[in-house]
Each structure stands twice: as C-alpha cells, then as structure tokens.
Design a protein around this motif. Structure first.
Motif, PDB file in Angstrom:
ATOM      1  N   ILE A  71      30.014  35.670  44.087  1.00  0.00           N
ATOM      2  CA  ILE A  71      31.160  36.314  43.453  1.00  0.00           C
ATOM      3  C   ILE A  71      30.945  36.251  41.946  1.00  0.00           C
ATOM      4  O   ILE A  71      30.724  35.175  41.392  1.00  0.00           O
ATOM      5  CB  ILE A  71      32.502  35.665  43.868  1.00  0.00           C
ATOM      6  CG1 ILE A  71      33.681  36.409  43.241  1.00  0.00           C
ATOM      7  CG2 ILE A  71      32.519  34.168  43.532  1.00  0.00           C
ATOM      8  CD1 ILE A  71      33.867  37.813  43.738  1.00  0.00           C
ATOM      9  N   ASP A  72      30.951  37.407  41.314  1.00  0.00           N
ATOM     10  CA  ASP A  72      30.600  37.478  39.901  1.00  0.00           C
ATOM     11  C   ASP A  72      30.935  38.885  39.413  1.00  0.00           C
ATOM     12  O   ASP A  72      31.057  39.828  40.213  1.00  0.00           O
ATOM     13  CB  ASP A  72      29.096  37.199  39.729  1.00  0.00           C
ATOM     14  CG  ASP A  72      28.637  37.224  38.287  1.00  0.00           C
ATOM     15  OD1 ASP A  72      28.837  36.216  37.596  1.00  0.00           O
ATOM     16  OD2 ASP A  72      28.092  38.261  37.857  1.00  0.00           O
ATOM     17  N   ASP A  73      31.085  39.036  38.095  1.00  0.00           N
ATOM     18  CA  ASP A  73      31.368  40.360  37.530  1.00  0.00           C
ATOM     19  C   ASP A  73      30.348  41.398  38.001  1.00  0.00           C
ATOM     20  O   ASP A  73      30.707  42.525  38.363  1.00  0.00           O
ATOM     21  CB  ASP A  73      31.346  40.300  36.003  1.00  0.00           C
ATOM     22  CG  ASP A  73      32.506  39.507  35.429  1.00  0.00           C
ATOM     23  OD1 ASP A  73      33.459  39.224  36.180  1.00  0.00           O
ATOM     24  OD2 ASP A  73      32.468  39.169  34.239  1.00  0.00           O
ATOM     25  N   LYS A  74      29.066  41.008  37.989  1.00  0.00           N
ATOM     26  CA  LYS A  74      28.013  41.965  38.320  1.00  0.00           C
ATOM     27  C   LYS A  74      28.022  42.332  39.800  1.00  0.00           C
ATOM     28  O   LYS A  74      27.699  43.470  40.170  1.00  0.00           O
ATOM     29  CB  LYS A  74      26.656  41.407  37.908  1.00  0.00           C
ATOM     30  CG  LYS A  74      26.507  41.214  36.402  1.00  0.00           C
ATOM     31  CD  LYS A  74      25.201  40.539  36.053  1.00  0.00           C
ATOM     32  CE  LYS A  74      25.071  40.313  34.558  1.00  0.00           C
ATOM     33  NZ  LYS A  74      23.844  39.576  34.192  1.00  0.00           N
ATOM     34  N   VAL A  75      28.352  41.377  40.654  1.00  0.00           N
ATOM     35  CA  VAL A  75      28.454  41.683  42.080  1.00  0.00           C
ATOM     36  C   VAL A  75      29.572  42.702  42.311  1.00  0.00           C
ATOM     37  O   VAL A  75      29.392  43.697  43.030  1.00  0.00           O
ATOM     38  CB  VAL A  75      28.711  40.403  42.898  1.00  0.00           C
ATOM     39  CG1 VAL A  75      28.951  40.745  44.364  1.00  0.00           C
ATOM     40  CG2 VAL A  75      27.536  39.437  42.771  1.00  0.00           C
ATOM     41  N   LEU A  76      30.705  42.482  41.668  1.00  0.00           N
ATOM     42  CA  LEU A  76      31.824  43.421  41.808  1.00  0.00           C
ATOM     43  C   LEU A  76      31.463  44.787  41.241  1.00  0.00           C
ATOM     44  O   LEU A  76      31.808  45.825  41.814  1.00  0.00           O
ATOM     45  CB  LEU A  76      33.062  42.867  41.111  1.00  0.00           C
ATOM     46  CG  LEU A  76      33.661  41.589  41.719  1.00  0.00           C
ATOM     47  CD1 LEU A  76      34.852  41.120  40.890  1.00  0.00           C
ATOM     48  CD2 LEU A  76      34.072  41.809  43.166  1.00  0.00           C
ATOM     49  N   ASP A  81      32.180  52.225  47.297  1.00  0.00           N
ATOM     50  CA  ASP A  81      33.129  52.532  48.366  1.00  0.00           C
ATOM     51  C   ASP A  81      32.494  52.349  49.738  1.00  0.00           C
ATOM     52  O   ASP A  81      33.186  52.042  50.720  1.00  0.00           O
ATOM     53  CB  ASP A  81      33.636  53.973  48.227  1.00  0.00           C
ATOM     54  CG  ASP A  81      34.521  54.159  46.996  1.00  0.00           C
ATOM     55  OD1 ASP A  81      35.051  53.144  46.492  1.00  0.00           O
ATOM     56  OD2 ASP A  81      34.663  55.313  46.546  1.00  0.00           O
ATOM     57  N   ASP A  82      31.192  52.531  49.795  1.00  0.00           N
ATOM     58  CA  ASP A  82      30.491  52.419  51.073  1.00  0.00           C
ATOM     59  C   ASP A  82      29.994  51.008  51.354  1.00  0.00           C
ATOM     60  O   ASP A  82      29.608  50.716  52.495  1.00  0.00           O
ATOM     61  CB  ASP A  82      29.292  53.379  51.104  1.00  0.00           C
ATOM     62  CG  ASP A  82      29.731  54.829  51.046  1.00  0.00           C
ATOM     63  OD1 ASP A  82      30.793  55.147  51.614  1.00  0.00           O
ATOM     64  OD2 ASP A  82      29.021  55.637  50.414  1.00  0.00           O
ATOM     65  N   GLU A  83      29.958  50.164  50.335  1.00  0.00           N
ATOM     66  CA  GLU A  83      29.484  48.793  50.510  1.00  0.00           C
ATOM     67  C   GLU A  83      30.362  47.861  49.682  1.00  0.00           C
ATOM     68  O   GLU A  83      30.292  47.852  48.463  1.00  0.00           O
ATOM     69  CB  GLU A  83      28.015  48.656  50.087  1.00  0.00           C
ATOM     70  CG  GLU A  83      27.434  47.282  50.390  1.00  0.00           C
ATOM     71  CD  GLU A  83      25.949  47.185  50.091  1.00  0.00           C
ATOM     72  OE1 GLU A  83      25.215  46.599  50.907  1.00  0.00           O
ATOM     73  OE2 GLU A  83      25.527  47.707  49.034  1.00  0.00           O
ATOM     74  N   SER A  84      31.188  47.082  50.355  1.00  0.00           N
ATOM     75  CA  SER A  84      32.086  46.159  49.673  1.00  0.00           C
ATOM     76  C   SER A  84      31.283  45.081  48.955  1.00  0.00           C
ATOM     77  O   SER A  84      30.097  44.879  49.229  1.00  0.00           O
ATOM     78  CB  SER A  84      33.034  45.512  50.672  1.00  0.00           C
ATOM     79  OG  SER A  84      32.304  44.748  51.626  1.00  0.00           O
ATOM     80  N   SER A 195      40.376  41.033  47.954  1.00  0.00           N
ATOM     81  CA  SER A 195      39.475  40.100  48.643  1.00  0.00           C
ATOM     82  C   SER A 195      38.620  39.299  47.677  1.00  0.00           C
ATOM     83  O   SER A 195      38.007  38.308  48.069  1.00  0.00           O
ATOM     84  CB  SER A 195      38.576  40.872  49.618  1.00  0.00           C
ATOM     85  OG  SER A 195      37.795  41.835  48.925  1.00  0.00           O
ATOM     86  N   ALA A 196      38.568  39.726  46.411  1.00  0.00           N
ATOM     87  CA  ALA A 196      37.744  39.038  45.410  1.00  0.00           C
ATOM     88  C   ALA A 196      38.574  38.102  44.542  1.00  0.00           C
ATOM     89  O   ALA A 196      38.176  37.767  43.426  1.00  0.00           O
ATOM     90  CB  ALA A 196      37.021  40.058  44.535  1.00  0.00           C
ATOM     91  N   SER A 197      39.722  37.664  45.034  1.00  0.00           N
ATOM     92  CA  SER A 197      40.533  36.713  44.278  1.00  0.00           C
ATOM     93  C   SER A 197      41.124  35.683  45.217  1.00  0.00           C
ATOM     94  O   SER A 197      41.285  35.922  46.413  1.00  0.00           O
ATOM     95  CB  SER A 197      41.638  37.439  43.508  1.00  0.00           C
ATOM     96  OG  SER A 197      42.607  37.960  44.389  1.00  0.00           O
ATOM     97  N   TRP A 198      41.420  34.524  44.653  1.00  0.00           N
ATOM     98  CA  TRP A 198      41.966  33.406  45.402  1.00  0.00           C
ATOM     99  C   TRP A 198      43.191  32.881  44.656  1.00  0.00           C
ATOM    100  O   TRP A 198      43.283  32.987  43.423  1.00  0.00           O
ATOM    101  CB  TRP A 198      40.929  32.291  45.534  1.00  0.00           C
ATOM    102  CG  TRP A 198      39.788  32.632  46.438  1.00  0.00           C
ATOM    103  CD1 TRP A 198      39.618  32.244  47.730  1.00  0.00           C
ATOM    104  CD2 TRP A 198      38.633  33.438  46.135  1.00  0.00           C
ATOM    105  NE1 TRP A 198      38.468  32.752  48.254  1.00  0.00           N
ATOM    106  CE2 TRP A 198      37.823  33.486  47.289  1.00  0.00           C
ATOM    107  CE3 TRP A 198      38.211  34.119  44.988  1.00  0.00           C
ATOM    108  CZ2 TRP A 198      36.632  34.192  47.339  1.00  0.00           C
ATOM    109  CZ3 TRP A 198      37.018  34.828  45.037  1.00  0.00           C
ATOM    110  CH2 TRP A 198      36.236  34.861  46.199  1.00  0.00           C
ATOM    111  N   SER A 199      44.107  32.293  45.385  1.00  0.00           N
ATOM    112  CA  SER A 199      45.278  31.710  44.740  1.00  0.00           C
ATOM    113  C   SER A 199      44.885  30.427  44.033  1.00  0.00           C
ATOM    114  O   SER A 199      43.958  29.724  44.448  1.00  0.00           O
ATOM    115  CB  SER A 199      46.372  31.438  45.775  1.00  0.00           C
ATOM    116  OG  SER A 199      45.906  30.536  46.769  1.00  0.00           O
ATOM    117  N   SER A 200      45.600  30.127  42.955  1.00  0.00           N
ATOM    118  CA  SER A 200      45.340  28.920  42.182  1.00  0.00           C
ATOM    119  C   SER A 200      46.633  28.505  41.493  1.00  0.00           C
ATOM    120  O   SER A 200      47.603  29.273  41.459  1.00  0.00           O
ATOM    121  CB  SER A 200      44.239  29.185  41.136  1.00  0.00           C
ATOM    122  OG  SER A 200      44.783  29.844  39.999  1.00  0.00           O
TER     123      SER A 200
END
Length: 471
Positions: A71-76, A81-84, A195-200
């Motif tokens: 999980i990282d800026d570059k991954v996002l 749209d075709d590949e999460s 899906s790319a965030s978590w509660s904190s």
C-alpha cells in the motif's frame, strides 16, 4: 572466526555481535509492488541472500525478514479500473517472487505485507505521540507527522543536519509544523478507494511508508535486532526516518545498517522514473539464471555494478565474460566427477577469510578460480587425489554461494508460458473474488471459489492474503 560487516551508520567495519548469541536477525527492505522488478531489486535481494547463507554456514540460526510494501501512493496511482490496487500489488508481488527464485534467492523466513500489520503501525504512532515526537495535523485532516525537531539525533545515519535537508515530499505540508516533518499516517483522499484506508484514532487513512518497516521489523524480530539491510538509495529519507522514529519510540532497533550498491546503466542511475530500467526477465533471457547470479554476486555487494546498453539493447559483453568464467568452473567439475565422484569438502581458508571480511566476494571468487586452475593442472598431470580434493573444495564454495550447478533450482528455466498463463488466470480470479468479498457479494465470491475447486485449484485464505495450489 569473526564475521565483520560494514556499518553505514558508523562508516566502519565492525565485528558481528548478535543481540542473541548464536542467532542472527536481518530485516531487509523489500519491494514496493507498483511495477515489475528491475535488476537492481534482484541485486539487493541476492546480496542479503548471500549474507544469510554465510551466517548460516558460520553456525548462526538466521532469521531474515523481507517486507512487501503493498500500500503506497505509487501502488494506488498505478491501479486502473480494470485492476484494483490490491490486485496490482498481488500480481507484481508474484513477479518479484519469481525474479528472486529465478536467481536462487532463498525465500525469507518471513515476508510480511504492510497491509497485514496496520494495528502495529497505529500502536507505534500512538507511542510516538505520547512521547512528544509526533502530532496529528491541526487542521483535523487525520494526517499525523513526526516532529523532526523533537529528536536531536535526526540525521545521524546520513550525517546531515536538519537545516540542510530537503523538505519531506511524502504528504501535503498543510498541517506540518516543519516542512521536513514526515508522514506517519496519511488521511484518506476523496479520490482514493475505501479499500485503501483503515480506521485509526485520527480518522480514516493509511500508514506512511517509513512507519511500515519500523512496525514490521519490531513485530517479527523484536525491539532490537542485528542487521537492517537495503539498497543504498534507501539511506535517505527512508532509513534515516526509520531509525529516527524507532529510536524516538524507545526501541533498540538495528545494531548494524548495511547497504548494497546500486546498479547503473551506462554510468547513470537506473530508475523507473528515468525510464532506463533493465528488468529482471531481460537479463535472465540473455544468459542462464545461474550466470546472472554469478554476475551479480562476484562484485562486492557495496560496489556499483554498471550494465551497458547499446541502441536500447542489453550489451552482452560482461555477461558473456561471466558465462565463460562460470562454464570453466562447470567444465572442471564435470571432468573431475567423471574421474572420481565428487563430494563437497572443506572450504579453503582464504575463501572463508574473504567471506568473513564483510562478504568480500571478489576475493572469494578469486579463490574459487584459483582452485579450479589448480584442479585442472592436477587433471592434466593425472594427479587424481589433488584434482578430487580441489573439486571437493570448489563444490563446497559453490554451495555456500548458492551456485551449485546440481541444485534442482537450476534444472529448468523458471516458469514457462503455460505456468505463467495459469498463474495469471488464477490470480485474476483471486483478485476478483477479493473485490467481491470487499463489497459483501459473498455469492459471487463463493461462485469463483467453487469454479476454481472444480478446475482442481485449491484456495487457502490467510491473514494477509489468499494463496493457491493445484489439488
């Protein structure tokens, strides 16, 4: 018998003195799985693979952790749209694993994904806030930053003063006290998937890059461990920030900082941003994988390896030389074994001394070739006992270096078109199933699993990921 290793922090050789007698613990920064592996990634993994093998040979019970930043800026940014983002991360992670395996890099003891240690990262951030070294952004954005001015030793690894450092570019500076403060927690942006965030405690978001490795190394190796490794390009800001936040949290962290040298192309730094990367598969397609391993480990692990490219094509000069050199070793072993069965013997003292001296592989490989020359001379003069003894030493050296031609890993080319096609298909379906589950479409998720089971593919859902195997 004292193993010595160069410590980047003290900038001198130091005797290896493990935190726990008889054990060796290494944490190596693994890939950010945004795109496929280039040869620099492989060189780094191989360097610490050789370190691991040598420490194990010296009798240390060795644990090596190599993380995956999934999980990282570059991954996002590279998701479509075709590949999460998580499907992209998983696909690229497998490409890295295959590239490592192709050149004989042993699997790490643990290979944690960043997304599997979010609670530990939050816990560490909370400790830093409690100790007065981190703060939530005043604008209520859920960003959390490390306060570099709160830690007088910031810059100790790279010997820089704070005032001479560039601004931290890992987050919007809107809520920072100092532009050099780096992100520990990054608030979710409106254009990022849920899906790319978590509660904190500070709000929805995801961890900053640097806190990931501090938390994962602590989780798997404890508050203090022996060696922290990675490429020289990671010294700043990544490793500097790791050291700072871990020390500020009261952790002993790494006793030794080790950095492998870069791979350059025609004398220029190789990087994805410059578009001059030589990808791992290109080199493996040029010469045999075992020769690639020999080519990459023969120079000292801290030295620069320069690869030549002419008219956009990988030049074969140095690789051809490596192939010829390794073929001479193989030819000697074959002729010696034909004369009398060869079993691995003792390592020459000069070889062991070179390896003990900060893994001096150029000197160690020189001993290897000297032994081959002596063995060939013995064969030429029909001195079979001397030739057999030389072959036994050569085989022992090759095994320590991960270069034994008889090792099953070199028996066939990595992968193959059919295996690659199957893997791509199954991984695509696993990603589709994961996305269905994230949207609570369990009927669709179960349907995908049932289809795979019918086709003879078994799935196993682990804490961090789903793995598959042929039933």
């Amino acid at each position: 018998m004292t193993v010595r290793i160069y410590d980047s922090r003290s900038q001198q050789l130091t005797d290896f003195a493990p935190v726990h007698p008889g054990r060796a613990s290494l944490y190596v920064c693994g890939p950010t799985v945004q795109s496929g592996p280039h040869i620099g990634h492989v060189r780094s993994a191989l360097a610490y693979d050789v370190w691991r093998r040598w420490l194990e040979h010296r009798g240390y019970r060795t644990e090596l952790v190599r993380n995956v930043t999934d999980i990282d800026d570059k991954v996002l940014a590279n998701a479509t749209d075709d590949e999460s983002w998580f499907a992209l991360a998983y696909r690229v992670e497998r490409e890295f694993s295959e590239a490592y395996r192709a050149v004989g890099v042993l699997p790490p003891t643990y290979e944690p994904r960043a997304t599997g240690s979010i609670p530990e990262m939050i816990e560490l951030i909370e400790q830093l806030i409690e100790r007065g070294h981190a703060y939530p952004a005043a604008d209520g954005s859920a960003d959390v930053y490390f306060d570099v001015r709160s830690w007088p030793e910031y810059g100790a690894l790279t010997r820089q003063s704070v005032d001479d450092m560039e601004d931290a570019a890992d987050a919007d500076p809107r809520g920072k006290r100092d532009p050099r403060d780096f992100a520990l927690w990054k608030a979710r942006k409106d254009d990022e998937p849920a899906s790319a965030s978590w509660s904190s405690p500070w709000g929805a978001g995801r961890p900053g890059w640097h806190i990931e490795c501090s938390a994962m190394s602590r989780k798997f190796l404890g508050d203090s461990f022996d060696i922290h490794g990675g490429g020289i390009d990671l010294r700043f800001p990544h490793h500097e920030n790791e050291l700072t936040q871990s020390s500020a949290a009261g952790l002993g962290f790494a006793s030794v900082w080790s950095h492998n040298g870069a791979v350059t192309v025609n004398g220029t730094k190789m990087s994805k941003s410059l578009g001059n990367s030589i990808f791992a598969h290109e080199m493996v397609e040029t010469v045999r994988p075992i020769v690639v391993r020999y080519f990459l480990l023969t120079p000292h692990y801290r030295s620069v390896i320069d690869v030549r490219v002419v008219d956009g094509e990988l030049e074969n000069g140095s690789l051809a030389e490596a192939a010829s050199a390794f073929e001479r070793i193989e030819d000697f072993l074959e002729r010696a074994d034909a004369a009398a069965a060869v079993e691995a013997g003792e390592l020459p003292e000069a070889f062991a001394a070179a390896m003990d001296d900060d893994l001096s592989t150029p000197q160690a490989v020189a001993v290897l070739h000297e032994t081959v020359r002596a063995g060939n001379a013995a064969l030429a003069s029909d001195d079979l006992p001397t030739a057999t003894a030389a072959a036994a030493s050569v085989l022992a050296m090759l095994r320590v270096l991960g270069l034994d031609p008889a090792d099953p890993i070199w028996a066939a080319p990595a992968g193959g078109a059919e295996a690659d096609a199957l893997a791509a298909l199954v991984e695509s379906l696993i990603a589709e199933r994961a996305e269905a589950r994230s949207h609570r479409d369990f009927a669709r998720a179960d349907g995908i699993r049932n289809s795979l089971v019918t086709a003879g593919i078994e799935l196993e859902d682990g804490k961090d990921a789903t793995t598959w195997s042929i039933a």
